[in-house]
Design a protein around this motif. Structure first.
Motif, PDB file in Angstrom:
ATOM      1  N   ILE A   4       0.865  -1.170   0.000  1.00 17.72           N
ATOM      2  CA  ILE A   4       0.000   0.000   0.000  1.00 17.72           C
ATOM      3  C   ILE A   4       0.908   1.228   0.000  1.00 17.72           C
ATOM      4  CG2 ILE A   4      -1.802   1.259   1.242  1.00 17.72           C
ATOM      5  CD1 ILE A   4      -2.739  -1.540   0.425  1.00 17.72           C
ATOM      6  N   ARG A   5       0.613   2.181  -0.897  1.00 16.19           N
ATOM      7  CA  ARG A   5       1.401   3.417  -0.939  1.00 16.19           C
ATOM      8  C   ARG A   5       0.527   4.554  -1.430  1.00 16.19           C
ATOM      9  NH1 ARG A   5       2.183   4.917  -6.058  1.00 16.19           N
ATOM     10  NH2 ARG A   5       2.242   3.344  -7.700  1.00 16.19           N
ATOM     11  N   LEU A   6       0.994   5.781  -1.169  1.00 26.11           N
ATOM     12  CA  LEU A   6       0.293   6.952  -1.685  1.00 26.11           C
ATOM     13  C   LEU A   6       0.385   6.988  -3.203  1.00 26.11           C
ATOM     14  CD1 LEU A   6       1.207   9.792   0.834  1.00 26.11           C
ATOM     15  CD2 LEU A   6      -1.100   9.047   0.214  1.00 26.11           C
ATOM     16  N   ALA A   7      -0.690   7.375  -3.837  1.00 25.13           N
ATOM     17  CA  ALA A   7      -0.726   7.475  -5.300  1.00 25.13           C
ATOM     18  C   ALA A   7      -0.051   8.759  -5.762  1.00 25.13           C
ATOM     19  CB  ALA A   7      -2.177   7.457  -5.778  1.00 25.13           C
ATOM     20  N   THR A   8       0.418   8.723  -6.998  1.00 27.64           N
ATOM     21  CA  THR A   8       0.977   9.905  -7.658  1.00 27.64           C
ATOM     22  C   THR A   8       0.218  10.121  -8.967  1.00 27.64           C
ATOM     23  OG1 THR A   8       2.606   8.721  -8.994  1.00 27.64           O
ATOM     24  CG2 THR A   8       3.263   9.311  -6.729  1.00 27.64           C
ATOM     25  N   LYS A  57      -6.665  16.130   0.276  1.00 27.57           N
ATOM     26  CA  LYS A  57      -7.220  14.850  -0.117  1.00 27.57           C
ATOM     27  C   LYS A  57      -6.092  13.939  -0.587  1.00 27.57           C
ATOM     28  CE  LYS A  57     -11.503  17.051  -1.630  1.00 27.57           C
ATOM     29  NZ  LYS A  57     -12.395  17.283  -2.789  1.00 27.57           N
ATOM     30  N   PHE A  58      -6.366  12.650  -0.684  1.00 27.83           N
ATOM     31  CA  PHE A  58      -5.306  11.709  -1.051  1.00 27.83           C
ATOM     32  C   PHE A  58      -5.898  10.396  -1.543  1.00 27.83           C
ATOM     33  CE2 PHE A  58      -6.267  11.757   3.424  1.00 27.83           C
ATOM     34  CZ  PHE A  58      -6.602  10.443   3.666  1.00 27.83           C
ATOM     35  N   ILE A  59      -5.055   9.646  -2.219  1.00 26.83           N
ATOM     36  CA  ILE A  59      -5.405   8.304  -2.684  1.00 26.83           C
ATOM     37  C   ILE A  59      -4.270   7.368  -2.314  1.00 26.83           C
ATOM     38  CG2 ILE A  59      -5.855   6.831  -4.694  1.00 26.83           C
ATOM     39  CD1 ILE A  59      -6.991   9.250  -6.137  1.00 26.83           C
ATOM     40  N   TYR A  60      -4.619   6.214  -1.784  1.00 23.87           N
ATOM     41  CA  TYR A  60      -3.662   5.128  -1.587  1.00 23.87           C
ATOM     42  C   TYR A  60      -3.957   4.062  -2.631  1.00 23.87           C
ATOM     43  CZ  TYR A  60      -1.825   6.799   2.846  1.00 23.87           C
ATOM     44  OH  TYR A  60      -1.186   7.527   3.806  1.00 23.87           O
ATOM     45  N   VAL A  61      -2.912   3.444  -3.139  1.00 20.11           N
ATOM     46  CA  VAL A  61      -3.083   2.343  -4.073  1.00 20.11           C
ATOM     47  C   VAL A  61      -2.514   1.073  -3.459  1.00 20.11           C
ATOM     48  CG1 VAL A  61      -3.080   3.762  -6.159  1.00 20.11           C
ATOM     49  CG2 VAL A  61      -0.914   2.840  -5.296  1.00 20.11           C
ATOM     50  N   ALA A  62      -3.057  -0.059  -3.904  1.00 19.18           N
ATOM     51  CA  ALA A  62      -2.531  -1.378  -3.555  1.00 19.18           C
ATOM     52  C   ALA A  62      -1.921  -1.950  -4.829  1.00 19.18           C
ATOM     53  CB  ALA A  62      -3.634  -2.287  -3.042  1.00 19.18           C
ATOM     54  N   GLU A  63      -0.648  -2.329  -4.733  1.00 16.36           N
ATOM     55  CA  GLU A  63       0.061  -2.925  -5.871  1.00 16.36           C
ATOM     56  C   GLU A  63       0.412  -4.363  -5.552  1.00 16.36           C
ATOM     57  OE1 GLU A  63       2.743   0.491  -7.971  1.00 16.36           O
ATOM     58  OE2 GLU A  63       3.551  -0.398  -6.158  1.00 16.36           O
ATOM     59  N   ASP A  64       0.260  -5.235  -6.557  1.00 12.23           N
ATOM     60  CA  ASP A  64       0.718  -6.604  -6.354  1.00 12.23           C
ATOM     61  C   ASP A  64       2.230  -6.651  -6.583  1.00 12.23           C
ATOM     62  OD1 ASP A  64       1.163  -6.740  -9.120  1.00 12.23           O
ATOM     63  OD2 ASP A  64      -0.486  -8.116  -9.496  1.00 12.23           O
ATOM     64  N   ILE A  69      -1.505  -2.111 -10.157  1.00  9.14           N
ATOM     65  CA  ILE A  69      -2.439  -1.546  -9.189  1.00  9.14           C
ATOM     66  C   ILE A  69      -3.709  -2.385  -9.231  1.00  9.14           C
ATOM     67  CG2 ILE A  69      -3.871   0.452  -8.597  1.00  9.14           C
ATOM     68  CD1 ILE A  69      -1.563   2.236  -9.475  1.00  9.14           C
ATOM     69  N   VAL A  70      -4.068  -2.942  -8.064  1.00  8.57           N
ATOM     70  CA  VAL A  70      -5.219  -3.840  -7.971  1.00  8.57           C
ATOM     71  C   VAL A  70      -6.361  -3.231  -7.174  1.00  8.57           C
ATOM     72  CG1 VAL A  70      -3.744  -5.862  -8.258  1.00  8.57           C
ATOM     73  CG2 VAL A  70      -4.326  -5.067  -5.943  1.00  8.57           C
ATOM     74  N   GLY A  71      -6.103  -2.088  -6.548  1.00  2.00           N
ATOM     75  CA  GLY A  71      -7.132  -1.416  -5.769  1.00  2.00           C
ATOM     76  C   GLY A  71      -6.664  -0.051  -5.340  1.00  2.00           C
ATOM     77  N   PHE A  72      -7.615   0.758  -4.893  1.00  5.77           N
ATOM     78  CA  PHE A  72      -7.269   2.070  -4.368  1.00  5.77           C
ATOM     79  C   PHE A  72      -8.351   2.529  -3.397  1.00  5.77           C
ATOM     80  CE2 PHE A  72     -10.002   3.257  -7.887  1.00  5.77           C
ATOM     81  CZ  PHE A  72     -10.659   4.409  -7.463  1.00  5.77           C
ATOM     82  N   ALA A  73      -7.972   3.479  -2.556  1.00  6.37           N
ATOM     83  CA  ALA A  73      -8.902   4.113  -1.630  1.00  6.37           C
ATOM     84  C   ALA A  73      -8.553   5.584  -1.545  1.00  6.37           C
ATOM     85  CB  ALA A  73      -8.813   3.470  -0.246  1.00  6.37           C
ATOM     86  N   ALA A 110      -5.139   2.506   5.935  1.00  2.00           N
ATOM     87  CA  ALA A 110      -4.200   3.526   5.451  1.00  2.00           C
ATOM     88  C   ALA A 110      -4.875   4.892   5.392  1.00  2.00           C
ATOM     89  CB  ALA A 110      -3.643   3.136   4.081  1.00  2.00           C
ATOM     90  N   VAL A 111      -6.105   4.929   4.892  1.00  2.00           N
ATOM     91  CA  VAL A 111      -6.843   6.192   4.830  1.00  2.00           C
ATOM     92  C   VAL A 111      -7.119   6.718   6.239  1.00  2.00           C
ATOM     93  CG1 VAL A 111      -9.039   7.266   4.155  1.00  2.00           C
ATOM     94  CG2 VAL A 111      -7.853   5.746   2.560  1.00  2.00           C
ATOM     95  N   ILE A 112      -7.552   5.846   7.126  1.00  2.00           N
ATOM     96  CA  ILE A 112      -7.845   6.257   8.511  1.00  2.00           C
ATOM     97  C   ILE A 112      -6.587   6.825   9.174  1.00  2.00           C
ATOM     98  CG2 ILE A 112      -8.466   5.389  10.809  1.00  2.00           C
ATOM     99  CD1 ILE A 112     -10.862   5.636   8.874  1.00  2.00           C
ATOM    100  N   LYS A 113      -5.454   6.171   8.995  1.00  2.00           N
ATOM    101  CA  LYS A 113      -4.209   6.648   9.601  1.00  2.00           C
ATOM    102  C   LYS A 113      -3.815   8.019   9.058  1.00  2.00           C
ATOM    103  CE  LYS A 113      -2.056   2.295  10.925  1.00  2.00           C
ATOM    104  NZ  LYS A 113      -0.924   1.375  10.718  1.00  2.00           N
TER     105      LYS A 113
END
Length: 173
Positions: A4-8, A57-64, A69-73, A110-113
């Motif tokens: 999980i990491r911040l999106a760019t 505002k921000f987006i986190y992505v999940a990478e395999d 990228i397989v998901g985001f929040a 990740a978003v909550i934190k």
């Protein structure tokens, strides 16, 4: 495995793919097929770019492991001037084949934190009433049904439900 990491801004096209693909599987039979068929990468990229380029505002992505990228929040300040909930989870989307593996929960946390680091401890998320898997997901994380409303898509009204957490500190341990 995934991370999980911040999106760019470089992630926009890959986030848009997840966004549209997950809408096609998640909302089939829930929202009009005409709306689902009208979704474009440009529409999604514009929406996600407005989040990434906003300092609050921000987006986190999940990478395999291959970097896909397989998901985001996404999240940030609550958008409807709610007096109780200061933060909002705007979206959590996962490709269908990656659901049920804990990735959504990790994106949620990740978003909550990040919201907590920004001084926000109360959070709300809106979910369509007929999206039973999302309702079950948020309830499993301790979300309480706190409001009802509606969402309009191409002239059609859909009922949505707000799930809230007044104190998210227990979620980040």
């Amino acid at each position: 495995m995934y991370k999980i990491r911040l999106a760019t801004l470089d992630d926009l096209s890959r986030i848009a793919k997840v966004h549209i693909d997950s809408w096609r599987t998640t909302y089939k039979g829930i929202v009009s097929q005409e709306f689902i068929d009208s979704l474009t990468s440009e529409w999604s990229e514009e929406r996600q770019k407005s989040v990434i380029t906003n300092q609050n505002k921000f987006i986190y992505v999940a990478e395999d492991i291959s970097g896909k990228i397989v998901g985001f929040a996404s999240g940030g300040p609550e958008r409807m001037n709610d007096q109780l909930y200061k933060g909002e989870i705007y979206a959590i989307y996962l490709l269908e084949e990656y659901q049920g593996k804990g990735i959504g929960r990790d994106l949620f946390i990740a978003v909550i934190k990040k919201l907590k680091r920004n001084g926000i401890n109360s959070v709300i998320v809106l979910v369509l009433e007929d999206n039973i898997s999302a309702i079950n997901f948020y309830e499993s994380l301790g979300g309480l049904k706190v409001k009802e409303g509606s969402l309009e898509l191409q002239g059609i009204q859909y009922k949505d439900i707000g799930y809230g957490w007044m104190d998210t500190s227990f979620l980040t341990v």
